[in-house]
Scaffold this active site. Structure first.
Site, mmCIF file in Angstrom:
data_model
loop_
_atom_site.group_PDB
_atom_site.id
_atom_site.type_symbol
_atom_site.label_atom_id
_atom_site.label_comp_id
_atom_site.label_asym_id
_atom_site.label_seq_id
_atom_site.Cartn_x
_atom_site.Cartn_y
_atom_site.Cartn_z
ATOM 1 N N LEU A 19 0.608 -1.127 0.053
ATOM 2 C CA LEU A 19 0.199 0.045 -0.017
ATOM 3 C C LEU A 19 0.842 1.355 -0.066
ATOM 4 O O LEU A 19 0.521 2.146 -0.741
ATOM 5 C CB LEU A 19 -1.069 0.022 1.197
ATOM 6 C CG LEU A 19 -1.965 1.395 1.178
ATOM 7 C CD1 LEU A 19 -3.114 0.870 0.220
ATOM 8 C CD2 LEU A 19 -2.286 1.284 2.738
ATOM 9 N N LYS A 142 -7.827 0.044 6.862
ATOM 10 C CA LYS A 142 -8.882 -0.969 7.069
ATOM 11 C C LYS A 142 -8.337 -2.238 6.621
ATOM 12 O O LYS A 142 -7.421 -2.408 5.818
ATOM 13 C CB LYS A 142 -9.995 -0.681 5.854
ATOM 14 C CG LYS A 142 -9.803 -0.732 4.572
ATOM 15 C CD LYS A 142 -10.681 -1.184 3.732
ATOM 16 C CE LYS A 142 -10.490 -2.605 3.115
ATOM 17 N NZ LYS A 142 -10.875 -3.000 1.924
ATOM 18 N N HIS A 234 -16.725 -0.156 2.238
ATOM 19 C CA HIS A 234 -16.652 0.723 1.133
ATOM 20 C C HIS A 234 -18.247 0.674 0.642
ATOM 21 O O HIS A 234 -18.812 1.893 0.477
ATOM 22 C CB HIS A 234 -15.971 0.190 -0.150
ATOM 23 C CG HIS A 234 -14.431 0.111 0.200
ATOM 24 N ND1 HIS A 234 -13.790 0.870 1.138
ATOM 25 C CD2 HIS A 234 -13.480 -0.704 -0.288
ATOM 26 C CE1 HIS A 234 -12.468 0.532 1.003
ATOM 27 N NE2 HIS A 234 -12.404 -0.466 0.316
HETATM 28 N N1 LIG Z 1 -2.284 -3.084 -0.404
HETATM 29 C C1 LIG Z 1 -3.574 -2.524 -0.787
HETATM 30 O O1 LIG Z 1 -3.973 -2.884 -1.932
HETATM 31 C C2 LIG Z 1 -4.570 -2.391 0.659
HETATM 32 C C3 LIG Z 1 -5.734 -1.683 0.117
HETATM 33 C C4 LIG Z 1 -6.481 -1.428 1.291
HETATM 34 C C5 LIG Z 1 -6.171 -1.342 2.448
HETATM 35 N N2 LIG Z 1 -4.936 -2.151 2.753
HETATM 36 C C6 LIG Z 1 -4.517 -2.388 4.197
HETATM 37 O O2 LIG Z 1 -3.428 -1.673 4.184
HETATM 38 C C7 LIG Z 1 -2.151 -2.269 5.313
HETATM 39 C C8 LIG Z 1 -1.226 -2.823 4.640
HETATM 40 O O3 LIG Z 1 -1.330 -3.386 3.380
HETATM 41 P P1 LIG Z 1 -0.294 -3.914 2.558
HETATM 42 O O4 LIG Z 1 -0.872 -4.781 1.622
HETATM 43 O O5 LIG Z 1 0.881 -2.759 2.325
HETATM 44 O O6 LIG Z 1 0.534 -4.954 3.346
HETATM 45 P P2 LIG Z 1 1.832 -5.638 3.304
HETATM 46 O O7 LIG Z 1 2.656 -5.299 1.793
HETATM 47 O O8 LIG Z 1 1.670 -7.286 3.521
HETATM 48 O O9 LIG Z 1 2.743 -5.067 4.468
HETATM 49 C C9 LIG Z 1 2.736 -3.820 5.008
HETATM 50 C C10 LIG Z 1 4.064 -3.674 5.932
HETATM 51 O O10 LIG Z 1 3.959 -4.589 7.050
HETATM 52 C C11 LIG Z 1 5.118 -5.350 7.113
HETATM 53 N N3 LIG Z 1 4.689 -6.643 7.488
HETATM 54 C C12 LIG Z 1 3.921 -7.492 7.242
HETATM 55 N N4 LIG Z 1 3.702 -8.644 8.068
HETATM 56 C C13 LIG Z 1 4.420 -8.271 8.868
HETATM 57 C C14 LIG Z 1 4.764 -9.039 10.097
HETATM 58 N N5 LIG Z 1 4.130 -10.259 10.491
HETATM 59 N N6 LIG Z 1 5.791 -8.509 11.042
HETATM 60 C C15 LIG Z 1 6.321 -7.311 10.790
HETATM 61 N N7 LIG Z 1 5.990 -6.460 9.692
HETATM 62 C C16 LIG Z 1 5.165 -6.961 9.104
HETATM 63 C C17 LIG Z 1 5.566 -5.288 5.784
HETATM 64 O O11 LIG Z 1 6.930 -5.551 5.983
HETATM 65 P P3 LIG Z 1 7.764 -6.262 4.464
HETATM 66 O O12 LIG Z 1 7.793 -5.259 3.517
HETATM 67 O O13 LIG Z 1 9.115 -6.377 5.345
HETATM 68 O O14 LIG Z 1 7.021 -7.459 4.090
HETATM 69 C C18 LIG Z 1 5.241 -3.813 5.433
HETATM 70 O O15 LIG Z 1 6.064 -3.105 5.818
HETATM 71 C C19 LIG Z 1 -3.149 -3.557 5.816
HETATM 72 O O16 LIG Z 1 -4.170 -3.134 6.717
HETATM 73 C C20 LIG Z 1 -4.354 -3.662 4.554
HETATM 74 O O17 LIG Z 1 -5.401 -4.435 5.046
HETATM 75 C C21 LIG Z 1 -4.169 -2.527 1.660
#
Ligand SMILES: NC(=O)c1ccc[n+]([C@@H]2O[C@H](COP(=O)([O-])OP(=O)(O)OC[C@H]3O[C@@H](n4cnc5c(N)ncnc54)[C@H](OP(=O)(O)O)[C@@H]3O)[C@@H](O)[C@H]2O)c1
Length: 463
Positions: A19, A142, A234
């Site tokens: 994100l 979210k 949403h």
């Molecule tokens: N991606 C989307 O399109 C989207 C849309 C709407 C809402 N969201 C929400 O936004 C938030 C972030 O989403 P994301 O897709 O960016 O998630 P992500 O890429 O899986 O991870 C986000 C961050 O958290 C770290 N992380 C993940 N698991 C971890 C763990 N077990 N221990 C420590 N650090 C950890 C990741 O580190 P690394 O980089 O080292 O893995 C990264 O810095 C979530 O709450 C998601 O529901 C996302």
């Protein structure tokens, strides 16, 4: 670490994530270009072992910051420091305290862009080093909880460290121009407000479809499904804006009060199974991270009603899903058919419709009938359209800007989350006991049963 001092510090937990890469950092750059970050520095936090300069190099190499002018980009990147932190260990927040001691920002905004299992450890870590001061704010991506019980528990935890006015629960949909325009359209036009009730409105259809499947987010999605991922947040936000009563002012509290009232008045049909359709696209179980036994719905459609004075009896149909024929988000308000005694006696007059298009383009269309050229009694339907041509700020830029300003209007208040989960829990329970999970082809319009849902009422989806 660089020595710099601005009034505001935005701390992004999870700055190396998907994100941040796709939305938050580009949105922050666009705010920087509009001089909206003059007094703000950014601290990016992640578990990866970057130094600040390495993180900036990563941002440059990933071309996250798109600009023709290298100077501009460097000016923005200069605002960003990076800190490696064991986010899941509240006892490991010493480096964050040390960073803060070297800086003198007065207002700190924490943005938790991490999987929700990390929300509690991060809030604990912040509190542990005393950074939850009265001038701080905290924003949660979210979803907020995965059902009523977990959301209530999370909220109780968070409100021990921060008060409600310091908490910002994000639903970036609400940052979209046309979604905000629903209220302006309804309450700034004497032409439309008087007919926005069950005397004139026949039904409301809310659609949010995606052409992509779960991509690389399978593990998250399989625990969520369409109801938790889209409907609880949403779609209910959009539904609330399309059906709520006018707030007495445009303040955050007045708008939230009306949204909550309308979500509280939602009713599901008694024979719930005949008012829901759940589907899963063919090939879903072959995606990475999805177990063979998965019964997660990648498609959900439902019929509900707002049980209030204005709209009682008007069916509201929602549908959302992945791997469908296109990416479309829209609200269609269909009006009752005209009695048609003067025109088009043979074939009925078309309905009047108002469409709020949110994706792929943004705009509002009003459909009405005019006389067919050269005819006397025959009419045809035409559209008057407003297309949002001005490129507004990306939803996330608006969300981040309001967050930094501390304006709660576009964020979700706890009671809205609570009421939404009550309904979605009920739907999830129904889905778990639903014998039918329809399979549908990738690139299709979803399971055939989604049409039956409306045909039972003598209606059809307006495409
Ligand atoms: N991606 C989307 O399109 C989207 C849309 C709407 C809402 N969201 C929400 O936004 C938030 C972030 O989403 P994301 O897709 O960016 O998630 P992500 O890429 O899986 O991870 C986000 C961050 O958290 C770290 N992380 C993940 N698991 C971890 C763990 N077990 N221990 C420590 N650090 C950890 C990741 O580190 P690394 O980089 O080292 O893995 C990264 O810095 C979530 O709450 C998601 O529901 C996302």
């Amino acid at each position: 670490m660089s020595e710099k001092s601005t009034n505001n510090l935005l701390v992004i937990f999870g700055a190396t994530g998907d994100l941040s890469k796709r939305k938050l950092l580009p949105a922050l750059y666009s705010l920087y270009e509009q001089d909206a970050l003059e007094h703000t520095s950014i601290l990016a936090i992640g578990r990866k072992p970057f130094r600040s300069e390495e993180f900036r190099t990563y941002l440059r190499s990933e071309s996250l910051i798109k600009t023709e002018y290298a100077d501009d980009r460097d000016g923005f990147l200069e605002k960003i420091d990076y800190l490696e932190l064991p986010m899941n260990d509240p006892d490991g927040y010493g480096p964050l305290r040390t960073f803060m001691q070297a800086h003198r920002e007065k207002n700190i905004t924490f943005y938790l862009s991490v999987p929700q299992e990390l929300f509690e450890p991060i809030v604990s870590g912040i509190a542990h080093i005393g950074l939850n001061t009265a001038s701080s704010k905290v924003a949660f991506e979210k979803p907020f909880g995965s059902d009523l019980e977990s959301a209530t528990k999370l909220n109780a935890f968070v409100t021990q460290a921060f008060s409600e006015d310091q908490i910002f629960r994000i639903d970036h949909y609400v940052g979209k121009e046309t979604i905000q325009n629903i209220l302006a359209f309804r309450f700034a036009n004497s032409l439309f407000e008087p007919v926005w009730n069950n005397h004139y409105i026949d039904n409301i259809q809310i659609t949010a479809t995606e052409s992509l499947g779960v991509e690389n987010r399978g593990a998250y999605y399989d625990h969520a499904g369409a109801l938790r991922d889209m409907v609880q947040n949403h779609l209910f936000q959009v539904l609330a804006l399309a059906t709520m009563e006018p707030p007495h002012t445009l303040t955050s509290t007045a708008i939230h009060d009306e949204k909550v009232k309308v979500i509280r008045s939602l009713r599901l049909g008694k024979d719930l199974l005949s008012h829901v359709v759940f589907g899963q696209y063919a090939g879903y179980k072959d995606e990475a991270g999805i177990p063979e036994s998965s019964r997660t719905e990648t498609f959900a459609a439902l019929r509900l009603e707002v049980h209030n004075w204005r709209l009682k009896g008007v069916p509201i149909y929602l549908r959302t899903g992945k791997a469908l024929s296109g990416k479309k988000t829209k609200v269609v308000v269909e009006f009752r058919k005209n009695a048609s005694i003067l025109y088009n006696e043979q074939d009925e007059l078309d309905r009047n419709r108002i469409i709020f298009e949110i994706s792929p383009y943004e705009g509002i269309s009003v459909g009405f009938n005019v006389k067919e050229y050269g005819e006397t009694k025959k009419t045809r339907a035409v559209w008057s359209e407003f297309i949002q041509t001005k490129e507004g700020p990306e939803a996330y830029a608006r969300i981040l800007s309001d967050l930094l300003l501390g304006d709660h209007t576009l964020f979700t208040r706890w009671d809205m989350i609570e009421e939404s989960w009550k309904i979605v829990d009920h739907l999830v329970h129904c889905k778990e006991n639903c014998p039918i999970l329809h399979s549908y082809e990738k690139g299709s319009d979803g399971p055939e049963a989604v049409n039956t849902l409306l045909e039972m009422d003598g209606r059809e989806w307006y495409e």
